[in-house]
Design an enzyme around this catalytic site. Structure first.
Site, PDB file in Angstrom:
ATOM      1  N   ARG A  19       0.827  -1.223   0.000  1.00 47.60           N
ATOM      2  CA  ARG A  19       0.000   0.000   0.000  1.00 47.60           C
ATOM      3  C   ARG A  19       0.854   1.263   0.000  1.00 47.60           C
ATOM      4  O   ARG A  19       0.549   2.236  -0.676  1.00 47.60           O
ATOM      5  CB  ARG A  19      -0.928   0.033   1.221  1.00 47.60           C
ATOM      6  CG  ARG A  19      -1.919  -1.089   1.303  1.00 47.60           C
ATOM      7  CD  ARG A  19      -3.051  -0.790   2.284  1.00 47.60           C
ATOM      8  NE  ARG A  19      -2.593  -0.202   3.532  1.00 47.60           N
ATOM      9  CZ  ARG A  19      -2.096  -0.878   4.583  1.00 47.60           C
ATOM     10  NH1 ARG A  19      -2.003  -2.198   4.506  1.00 47.60           N
ATOM     11  NH2 ARG A  19      -1.721  -0.264   5.689  1.00 47.60           N
ATOM     12  N   LYS A 220      22.386  -2.736  -1.986  1.00 48.80           N
ATOM     13  CA  LYS A 220      21.269  -2.478  -1.082  1.00 48.80           C
ATOM     14  C   LYS A 220      21.183  -3.546  -0.008  1.00 48.80           C
ATOM     15  O   LYS A 220      21.111  -3.255   1.198  1.00 48.80           O
ATOM     16  CB  LYS A 220      19.970  -2.402  -1.886  1.00 48.80           C
ATOM     17  CG  LYS A 220      18.753  -2.001  -1.051  1.00 48.80           C
ATOM     18  CD  LYS A 220      17.971  -3.187  -0.547  1.00 48.80           C
ATOM     19  CE  LYS A 220      16.841  -2.728   0.363  1.00 48.80           C
ATOM     20  NZ  LYS A 220      16.034  -3.860   0.837  1.00 48.80           N
TER      21      LYS A 220
END
Length: 397
Positions: A19, A220
């Protein structure tokens, strides 16, 4: 050819990353977002509430984006509807966790199988904290139990699979936040461009398309995830409540810096990244995970220790390569030791599984089973010594 209608994306997983990160990018790029979710309550909320907020926090204040133009489908009870949506979607993404990919693959396979080759191939991008997650998902989708092998010859006419690296810290949310999501302002979403060599990649604002993803993925994973988890596990053992509290402890902060010095040694040499550039990146990461606006419990950041101690993950992955090259990986081993001590933590099933494995197996078997290392690996005996130490301490308690 493309459809003459608004862009549509199907996203698996309506959690905070789904979301707050992925859907926000898609909304800002003009996509209708269809969430695929198995939680009835979440599906109901998404279909009832026509908007929610994404709140970005940073040292320079907060900003908000209102997300609209979405709906949700329960993939468990409305599979046929979901298949129809995938068959006509422009994009399929997911943020469900690496272990769940095999469970969402069958319905994606059905949607791709039903897709007309007159449409532009659907782009499939897994947004997971794992190396090659889209490749893993593609293997499940193309497996014989999900796709007829005869269909694979022209599969690229119906779907293209692109690996990605995502970088954004999403802390634990306020239990009363509802659908709203709070996250940091910094983000990076890097995606492999090469599967779209013969046509344009999906139009998603904010994505960085590259021809070689590996340096971005490893930088990362071995900096952000290694640093975050190192702080959490050292903090847990030293009884700190949050990562922010842990990093205020000079000894823990030094452990994090040493672990990231280990990984920087690998990243700069392996990928040709200048040392000063990596140092600046490390400094930025330490600043990000120290953000007091994104306080996160050490138990939450440390959850799933079995995955985080696995062969391609944030500790063993870089340590194994460093060991093979005769380089120092001692701080990574210290962090791995703290991860092995993350046992029987309430609310985390893997921590209980880890405790059981540690209590019932010899050190060598633990290292093979948990870390995926073999006796021929140079790192193997070093990790065996770590496990012996943790098991010995447990017996003396």
């Amino acid at each position: 050819m493309a459809r003459n209608c608004p862009k549509k994306a199907v996203h698996f997983g309506a959690g905070n990353i789904g979301r707050g990160f992925v859907a926000c990018f898609l909304h800002n790029s003009g996509y209708e977002v269809i969430f695929s979710e198995v939680n009835d309550t979440t599906v109901s909320k998404l279909n009832t509430q026509k908007s929610y907020r994404v709140i970005e926090v940073g040292t320079d204040g907060t900003s908000e984006t209102t997300i609209t133009n979405y709906r949700a489908i329960n993939s468990r009870t409305h599979e046929a509807e979901l298949v129809r949506e995938i068959a006509t979607a422009d994009l399929v993404t997911c943020s469900v966790g690496p272990h769940i990919l095999k469970f969402i693959a069958p319905v994606i396979a059905k949607g791709i199988n039903a897709r007309s080759t007159d449409l532009t191939p659907v782009a499939v991008i897994a947004c997971e904290n794992a190396i090659g997650a889209t490749d893993t998902l593609a293997e499940f989708i193309k497996a014989p139990e999900n796709t007829n092998p005869e269909r694979l010859a022209d599969y690229d006419k119906r779907a293209r699979f692109a690996n990605s690296a995502i970088d954004r810290i999403v802390p634990a949310q306020d239990p009363d936040a509802g659908l709203d999501v709070k996250l940091e302002k910094f983000y990076e979403w890097v995606v492999d461009r090469t599967p779209f060599a013969d046509h344009s990649p999906p139009d998603i604002k904010g994505i960085k398309w590259v021809d070689n993803l590996q340096p971005y993925i490893e930088r990362k994973l071995y900096t952000v995830n290694t640093g975050h988890a190192t702080a959490a596990y050292h903090g847990y053992v030293r009884r700190k409540s949050t990562v922010y509290d842990a990093l205020k402890d000079r000894e823990i902060a030094e452990e994090v810096k040493k672990a990231l010095a280990n990984t920087a040694d690998l990243i700069t040499e392996k990928h040709g990244i200048p040392q000063e550039e990596q140092k600046a990146y490390v400094d930025k990461i330490v600043s990000r995970i120290s953000n007091p606006h994104l306080e996160d419990a050490v138990e939450r950041v440390g959850r799933a220790p079995l995955r985080k101690l696995s062969r391609k993950e944030r500790f063993i992955g870089p340590a194994a390569e460093l060991a093979e090259n005769g380089k120092d990986c001692s701080a990574l081993l210290d962090a791995a030791e703290m991860a092995f001590r993350f046992q029987n933590v309430e609310g985390d099933d893997e921590s209980f599984q880890l405790a059981e494995i540690m209590s019932k197996n010899e050190p060598e078997q633990v290292v093979r089973q948990v870390c995926g290392l073999q006796p021929t690996d140079k790192l193997f005996p070093q990790v065996v010594e770590v496990v012996k130490k943790v098991q010995s301490d447990a017996m003396s308690e």
